[in-house]
Design an enzyme around this catalytic site. Structure first.
Site, PDB file in Angstrom:
ATOM      1  N   ARG A  48       0.854  -1.200   0.000  1.00  0.00           N
ATOM      2  CA  ARG A  48       0.000   0.000   0.000  1.00  0.00           C
ATOM      3  C   ARG A  48       0.880   1.236   0.000  1.00  0.00           C
ATOM      4  NH1 ARG A  48      -1.257   1.814   4.566  1.00  0.00           N
ATOM      5  NH2 ARG A  48      -2.031  -0.125   5.465  1.00  0.00           N
ATOM      6  N   TYR A 101     -16.727  17.281 -15.188  1.00  0.00           N
ATOM      7  CA  TYR A 101     -17.102  15.864 -15.293  1.00  0.00           C
ATOM      8  C   TYR A 101     -18.165  15.551 -14.234  1.00  0.00           C
ATOM      9  CZ  TYR A 101     -16.548  10.796 -14.891  1.00  0.00           C
ATOM     10  OH  TYR A 101     -16.766   9.447 -14.833  1.00  0.00           O
ATOM     11  N   ASP A 173      -7.759  19.042 -14.291  1.00  0.00           N
ATOM     12  CA  ASP A 173      -8.057  17.679 -14.735  1.00  0.00           C
ATOM     13  C   ASP A 173      -7.625  17.607 -16.199  1.00  0.00           C
ATOM     14  OD1 ASP A 173      -9.236  15.378 -15.816  1.00  0.00           O
ATOM     15  OD2 ASP A 173     -10.946  15.478 -14.452  1.00  0.00           O
ATOM     16  N   LYS A 198      -8.612   6.562 -19.160  1.00  0.00           N
ATOM     17  CA  LYS A 198      -8.924   7.105 -20.477  1.00  0.00           C
ATOM     18  C   LYS A 198      -7.692   7.025 -21.384  1.00  0.00           C
ATOM     19  CE  LYS A 198     -12.686   7.779 -18.183  1.00  0.00           C
ATOM     20  NZ  LYS A 198     -13.023   9.026 -17.523  1.00  0.00           N
TER      21      LYS A 198
HETATM   22  C1  LIG Z   1     -13.520   9.480 -16.239  1.00  0.00           C
HETATM   23  C2  LIG Z   1     -13.155  10.828 -15.754  1.00  0.00           C
HETATM   24  C3  LIG Z   1     -12.916  11.073 -14.392  1.00  0.00           C
HETATM   25  C4  LIG Z   1     -13.118  10.005 -13.338  1.00  0.00           C
HETATM   26  O1  LIG Z   1     -12.185   8.988 -13.447  1.00  0.00           O
HETATM   27  P1  LIG Z   1     -12.500   7.440 -13.049  1.00  0.00           P
HETATM   28  O2  LIG Z   1     -11.238   6.769 -13.451  1.00  0.00           O
HETATM   29  O3  LIG Z   1     -13.682   7.012 -13.814  1.00  0.00           O
HETATM   30  O4  LIG Z   1     -12.743   7.433 -11.575  1.00  0.00           O
HETATM   31  C5  LIG Z   1     -12.539  12.350 -14.031  1.00  0.00           C
HETATM   32  N1  LIG Z   1     -12.404  13.336 -14.931  1.00  0.00           N
HETATM   33  C6  LIG Z   1     -12.639  13.150 -16.247  1.00  0.00           C
HETATM   34  C7  LIG Z   1     -12.482  14.284 -17.201  1.00  0.00           C
HETATM   35  C8  LIG Z   1     -13.020  11.887 -16.690  1.00  0.00           C
HETATM   36  O5  LIG Z   1     -13.271  11.720 -17.995  1.00  0.00           O
END
Ligand SMILES: *Cc1c(COP(=O)(O)O)cnc(C)c1O
Length: 379
Positions: A48, A101, A173, A198
């Protein structure tokens, strides 16, 4: 190692000293033999706290984002939660973009709020609105650019100036652009957030998240403490999959955006389409800022249907190459209806998205097949 692709393939990924393995081994151990009490070999004691496969991922993430420290988490939202609970306390205030998001909005408005964290959505393209939303208790300005699903573009350097003037952190982000196209830390952001699910993972086979800290050693230390103390870490196999994905990020993004640009041009002239949102289009409201702070326009776009919500739903259900699914950033093309899918949790809030909007994650298939598929779905 200055080139992006060279860093993507080599940073943090030296051949294994024990065996010469060229690929970072998948370390499925939870614990590490100590040579005498407290005698750690290479700093590892419990997975961890740290795991060598995860460390490799954290190092390459920092190298790609030009940050001092990368931290890998079990999901993008786990990364966000760890960040918010480290830099906020009861009474803290967060300003977030008007079309953040949906999951980020839900985390802040429904979970962090129960711990006394307040929030105000604001239009990050309007500096006066942002200044008006900031309070003395504002700890974080939370920015996504390009935004999901409207592809709005915010000026990161300008937001950093405003946030820092108010004593707040600028969090960006960077999931949509990926570090290949945009490095927010070099523009003044304090922390970059990723859903590695992503583009970084890139193959729709792993859920993960990351934080990368710029040059604030104290903040990096506090976040690393929280990562261990809260425990929402990326597992070794997930880390390994993201590491593998990152090696081809550059070539994938090049192809994603060539295809996306072609799709955008095709949709622009299609009679069923009312408008197209893609930062690469010259009349996109964020085009100039995107050209200034990004090295390309990415693979995401959205468009509104002349026939309204019904036409949008029908298009989503009729494609054959584009798969109807949430998520984005994989090699395969996806189509979705944000108002009913990814952004359903924003219904009735200031972040609600138009019902006639369709979002595409343009993949790396042959673009002629993508255009033909959209053409038949829209006809
Ligand atoms: C998918 C996404 C998230 C969240 O991420 P997870 O891996 O699904 O928890 C946050 N910000 C954006 C822009 C996203 O596309």
């Amino acid at each position: 190692m200055t080139g992006f692709n060279t860093r993507a393939i080599h940073a943090g990924q030296e051949p294994d000293p024990a065996t010469g393995a060229v690929i970072v081994p998948l370390h499925l151990t939870t614990t590490y033999k100590q040579d005498g009490v407290g005698g750690l070999r290479g700093g590892y004691e419990y997975s961890r706290s740290a795991n060598p496969t995860r460390t490799a991922l954290e190092e390459v993430l920092a190298a790609l984002e030009r940050g001092m420290r990368g931290l890998a988490f079990a999901s993008g939202l786990a990364a966000e939660d760890t960040l918010l609970r480290t830099v906020c306390e009861p009474g803290s205030h967060v300003v977030l973009g008007g079309d953040a998001y949906g999951g980020t909005f839900r985390l802040i408005s429904r979970v962090a709020s129960r711990w006394g964290v307040e929030h105000t959505p604001a239009d990050l393209n309007d500096v006066d609105a942002l200044r008006a939303a900031i309070r003395p208790s504002t700890r974080v300005v939370w920015c996504e650019t390009p935004t999901n699903p409207l592809l709005n573009v915010a000026d990161i350097a300008l937001l950093a100036e405003v946030a820092h003037g108010a004593g707040a952190l600028l969090v960006v982000d960077n999931t949509f652009a990926s570090p290949y196209l945009q490095q927010p830390l070099t523009l003044g952001a304090d922390v970059v957030v990723h859903s590695t699910t992503k583009y970084l993972g890139g193959h729709s086979d792993v859920v993960g998240g990351a934080l990368v800290v710029g040059d604030d050693a104290d903040l990096a230390e506090r976040l690393a403490f929280s990562q261990n103390a809260m425990g929402a870490v990326a597992g070794p196999f997930d880390s390994w999959l993201v590491l593998r994905g990152i090696k081809t990020l550059g070539v994938r993004m090049d192809r994603h955006q060539v295809n996306a640009a072609r799709v955008a041009e095709f949709l622009l002239t299609h009679p069923a389409v009312a408008s197209v949102r893609y930062p690469g289009l010259p009349d996109h409201p964020g085009h100039d800022i995107a050209a200034k702070q990004m090295s390309g326009s990415g693979g995401m776009l959205s468009f509104r249907l002349a026939g309204g919500e019904e036409a949008a739903l029908r298009a989503c259900e009729r494609t054959r190459v584009f798969t109807l699914a949430e998520s984005l950033g994989g090699v395969e093309s996806l189509i979705e209806h944000p108002a009913r899918m990814t952004h359903a949790s924003a219904a009735g809030s200031p972040l609600e998205v138009p019902a006639d909007l369709v979002r595409l994650s343009v993949g790396i298939e042959d673009v002629e097949d993508l255009l033909a598929d959209l053409d038949q779905a829209l006809s």
